[in-house]
Structures are given as C-alpha cells and as structure tokens.
Enzyme design. Sequence first.
Site, short mmCIF file in Angstrom:
data_model
loop_
_atom_site.label_atom_id
_atom_site.label_comp_id
_atom_site.label_asym_id
_atom_site.label_seq_id
_atom_site.Cartn_x
_atom_site.Cartn_y
_atom_site.Cartn_z
N SER A 70 38.73 43.64 42.07
CA SER A 70 37.86 43.05 43.08
C SER A 70 38.69 42.78 44.32
O SER A 70 39.93 42.72 44.26
CB SER A 70 37.26 41.74 42.55
N TYR B 83 36.91 33.44 38.92
CA TYR B 83 36.79 34.89 39.13
C TYR B 83 38.03 35.44 39.82
O TYR B 83 38.58 36.47 39.42
CB TYR B 83 35.54 35.16 39.95
#
Length: 265
Positions: A146, A159
């Site tokens: 990501s 995250y």
Amino acid sequence: MDMKSFSLEGKVALVTGASYGIGFAIASAYAAAGATIVFNDIKQELVDKGMASYKEAGIDAHGYVCDVTNEEQVQAFVKQVEEEVGVIDILVNNAGIIKRIPMCDMTAEQFRQVIDIDLNGPFIVSKAVIPGMIQKGHGKIINICSMMSELGRETVSAYAAAKGGLKMLTKNIASEYGEYNIQCNGIGPGYIATPQTAPLREVQPDGSRHPFDQFIIAKTPAARWGEAEDLQGPAVFLASDASNFVNGHILYVDGGILAYIGKQP
C-alpha cells in the site's frame, strides 16, 4: 524480446481473498494470460459469490474456504490445492482489512486483528507455498502492499504498521529465497475505486464531491482514482518470466501520488 515471457500458460496462481475487488481483477488478468486460478475466502458465502463472478467472466476458477491467519488451515488448504489442482507457481497475498479508527480510540485487540490478517496472513501463506516452489525450481510471490507502506495518515495506524511490515517481509523473502529462483515483490496500489472505497466517492447532497474524494484528486497527478484494472498489467509482469531478475521490489501503482508534493495553495 520474446513476448512469450509474459505468458502464464500452465501456471497455477493462488490469489488470496479474491472473491471480488482487486484480487478478482488480478486473478482475471492471470486467467487471461493462461494461468489456472485458485482463490480462497473466509466464508463459504463469499467463495460462492466469487465462483459465480468467475463463471460469469468465463473463468474456470477453484475456490476454497480458508482463514489465512490459521496456520493449520492454510497448510491443509495448500496441500489440498497441490493434490487437486497442482503445485502453486504464483502466490498473491491479497487478503486484507482496514479499520479507520484514531489510534487512541483503537483497542489493542482491533490493532492485532489488522496485523494478523494483513501481515501474519502473508507470512503464513508464503511459508506454506515456498517448499513446493523450491521443489519445482521457481516461484513468484506478490504481496499487496500500500502507499501506507511508505506514508502515514490519520486513523490507519494498524494498517500502516501492517503494510510497512509487509514491505519488509517482501524484501526478506526475496533475500532468503532468491537463490531458489523465487522472486518476491510487492504491488502498492494507490487509491482504487472499489466497493470498499465507494462511500468516499459519493456525491454530496449539494452535488459536490466528497471531501476525501476532492483530497485524493488534488493529490494525484493523474487527477483520478485508480481502477482495479490498472493493477492487472503490473501484476502479470511480476508473475511472469519477464520479471525473473526483479526481486524485493515494491511497484507503486498510485497515479504518481508518492512522487508529488501537491499544488501550492
């Protein structure tokens, strides 16, 4: 250059959590390139929905129920795939979750859940498939990282921690198993238009863009959200023989966000 090096003909590709969204788009591209598709999800209902989507797309996929955080389940799942479909040539660690909660409001249990699925899961599944890849003499592992592998942002502490860890797990798998002709790379998607991000793109009652939508468009040189299809070419490249000397790399498919400081106010 022989363009056949991009072919996945005869390869078995496992894409975790690929019932829909980014995983489904990547698996569909692999099928078009000639691979046999295997996917899993945590519930039979999701696997059934995924199977229906693959069938509608004309893809003969193999779907299984498996929790990527359960090592015993994963080992049994990989063994079953090897017996019923074949030894896995390509693994895409796509299964993941995000919890958008301010750090001081997030419980340790919530933090651990994100880490467990987004970081421990790829470790567990990679560990299960690597022996077969070593025996076969080649393998491709692609971790869905990501932009949060590089950047922080409000409400995504777990995250970001998981995806930062996944970036380094990618580099370590490349370091540890490169000598066995196993390449481990990552794809770092930018902001992709999926069902999960749909609420962030809803038109407001006054007809304006959602504030977060405006923010992303302003921060992206491409001036748009990505589509799941934007990840297909990079995913095929990293799964194919065309990338045999690419190892430990994170390919960011983000429309240029990470390269861009933003416009002056």
